[in-house]
Design a protein around this motif. Structure first.
Motif, mmCIF file in Angstrom:
data_model
loop_
_atom_site.group_PDB
_atom_site.id
_atom_site.type_symbol
_atom_site.label_atom_id
_atom_site.label_comp_id
_atom_site.label_asym_id
_atom_site.label_seq_id
_atom_site.Cartn_x
_atom_site.Cartn_y
_atom_site.Cartn_z
ATOM 1 N N GLY A 68 0.939 -1.206 0.139
ATOM 2 C CA GLY A 68 -0.129 0.080 -0.112
ATOM 3 C C GLY A 68 0.781 1.238 0.138
ATOM 4 O O GLY A 68 0.045 2.498 -0.100
ATOM 5 N N ARG A 69 2.084 1.127 0.360
ATOM 6 C CA ARG A 69 3.236 2.308 0.409
ATOM 7 C C ARG A 69 2.580 3.352 1.313
ATOM 8 O O ARG A 69 2.907 4.318 1.024
ATOM 9 N N ARG A 70 2.049 2.850 2.369
ATOM 10 C CA ARG A 70 1.771 3.775 3.624
ATOM 11 C C ARG A 70 1.547 3.041 4.885
ATOM 12 O O ARG A 70 1.433 1.830 4.837
ATOM 13 N N GLU A 71 1.590 3.847 5.856
ATOM 14 C CA GLU A 71 1.167 3.098 7.113
ATOM 15 C C GLU A 71 -0.158 2.548 7.001
ATOM 16 O O GLU A 71 -0.982 3.085 6.888
ATOM 17 N N THR A 72 -0.283 1.726 7.624
ATOM 18 C CA THR A 72 -1.650 1.049 8.046
ATOM 19 C C THR A 72 -2.591 1.506 8.860
ATOM 20 O O THR A 72 -3.772 1.651 8.690
ATOM 21 N N LYS A 73 -1.890 2.749 9.573
ATOM 22 C CA LYS A 73 -2.979 3.704 10.363
ATOM 23 C C LYS A 73 -4.084 4.525 9.371
ATOM 24 O O LYS A 73 -5.084 4.629 9.729
ATOM 25 N N GLY A 74 -3.434 4.591 8.163
ATOM 26 C CA GLY A 74 -4.172 5.323 7.354
ATOM 27 C C GLY A 74 -5.422 4.628 6.915
ATOM 28 O O GLY A 74 -6.432 5.068 6.680
ATOM 29 N N TYR A 75 -5.166 3.307 6.897
ATOM 30 C CA TYR A 75 -6.473 2.477 6.389
ATOM 31 C C TYR A 75 -7.345 2.361 7.674
ATOM 32 O O TYR A 75 -8.404 2.538 7.419
ATOM 33 N N GLU A 76 -6.851 2.341 8.916
ATOM 34 C CA GLU A 76 -7.609 2.282 10.036
ATOM 35 C C GLU A 76 -8.388 3.483 10.239
ATOM 36 O O GLU A 76 -9.665 3.470 10.599
ATOM 37 N N ASP A 77 -7.711 4.682 10.001
ATOM 38 C CA ASP A 77 -8.579 5.883 9.768
ATOM 39 C C ASP A 77 -9.734 5.980 8.947
ATOM 40 O O ASP A 77 -10.654 6.907 9.315
ATOM 41 N N MET A 78 -9.487 5.381 7.834
ATOM 42 C CA MET A 78 -10.313 5.463 6.726
ATOM 43 C C MET A 78 -11.801 4.830 7.050
ATOM 44 O O MET A 78 -12.879 5.097 6.884
ATOM 45 N N VAL A 79 -11.398 3.341 7.881
ATOM 46 C CA VAL A 79 -12.408 2.664 8.261
ATOM 47 C C VAL A 79 -13.171 3.306 9.438
ATOM 48 O O VAL A 79 -14.403 3.401 9.450
ATOM 49 N N ASN A 80 -12.448 3.908 10.304
ATOM 50 C CA ASN A 80 -13.032 4.579 11.434
ATOM 51 C C ASN A 80 -13.883 5.749 10.960
ATOM 52 O O ASN A 80 -14.716 6.439 11.586
ATOM 53 N N GLY A 81 -13.348 6.332 9.766
ATOM 54 C CA GLY A 81 -14.162 7.750 9.417
ATOM 55 C C GLY A 81 -15.327 7.388 8.541
ATOM 56 O O GLY A 81 -15.950 8.262 7.872
ATOM 57 N N GLY A 82 -15.665 5.804 8.282
ATOM 58 C CA GLY A 82 -16.747 5.475 7.771
ATOM 59 C C GLY A 82 -16.760 4.757 6.469
ATOM 60 O O GLY A 82 -17.578 4.492 5.913
#
Length: 134
Positions: A68-82
């Motif tokens: 994904g070429r990014r921290e997985t926190k970015g994906y977690e933030d997307m999910v938590n953001g809806g």
């Protein structure tokens, strides 16, 4: 043709040592995975007392951070953001604790950590990455 750096066993060892030291200094039982730029594990270390499931989760965090070429926190933030659709995305672990290793602007690998809280996992992963930062 482009060229880029690649992780060798020297860097993998340095990453593992730094991440292990960070975890042990805080009394955290974690699993640490170092992967190449395609998300393939190069090393896995499960510290004493860490639950076996963490080996699977840390591997998926490392894979997701690499491809994904990014921290997985970015994906977690997307999910938590809806953006719940990311929960079913292939090869994506939506849990904080996966960090890419970037050299000269290119992702050359990643570190995935699991076993404690998401923020603590990320702290350990970032300590590993910092061991070879240029």
């Amino acid at each position: 043709m482009k060229t880029k750096a690649m992780l060798t066993q020297n860097e993998v060892t340095a990453i593992l040592n730094a991440a292990r030291t960070e975890a042990q200094n805080n009394g955290w039982a974690v699993t640490i995975v170092v992967a190449d730029d395609g998300g393939h594990p190069l090393a896995l270390e499960r510290l004493d007392g860490c639950a076996p499931i963490a080996s699977y989760i840390a591997t998926e965090k490392a894979r997701s951070a690499a491809v994904g070429r990014r921290e997985t926190k970015g994906y977690e933030d997307m999910v938590n953001g809806g953006r719940n659709a990311f929960l079913s995305a292939p090869v994506v672990c939506s849990l904080e604790g996966g960090v890419p290793v970037i050299v000269d602007g290119q992702v050359v690998g990643s570190v995935g950590v699991s076993g404690v809280t998401a923020t603590q996992d990320a702290q350990v992963a970032k300590a590993g990455v910092a061991a070879i930062a240029n």
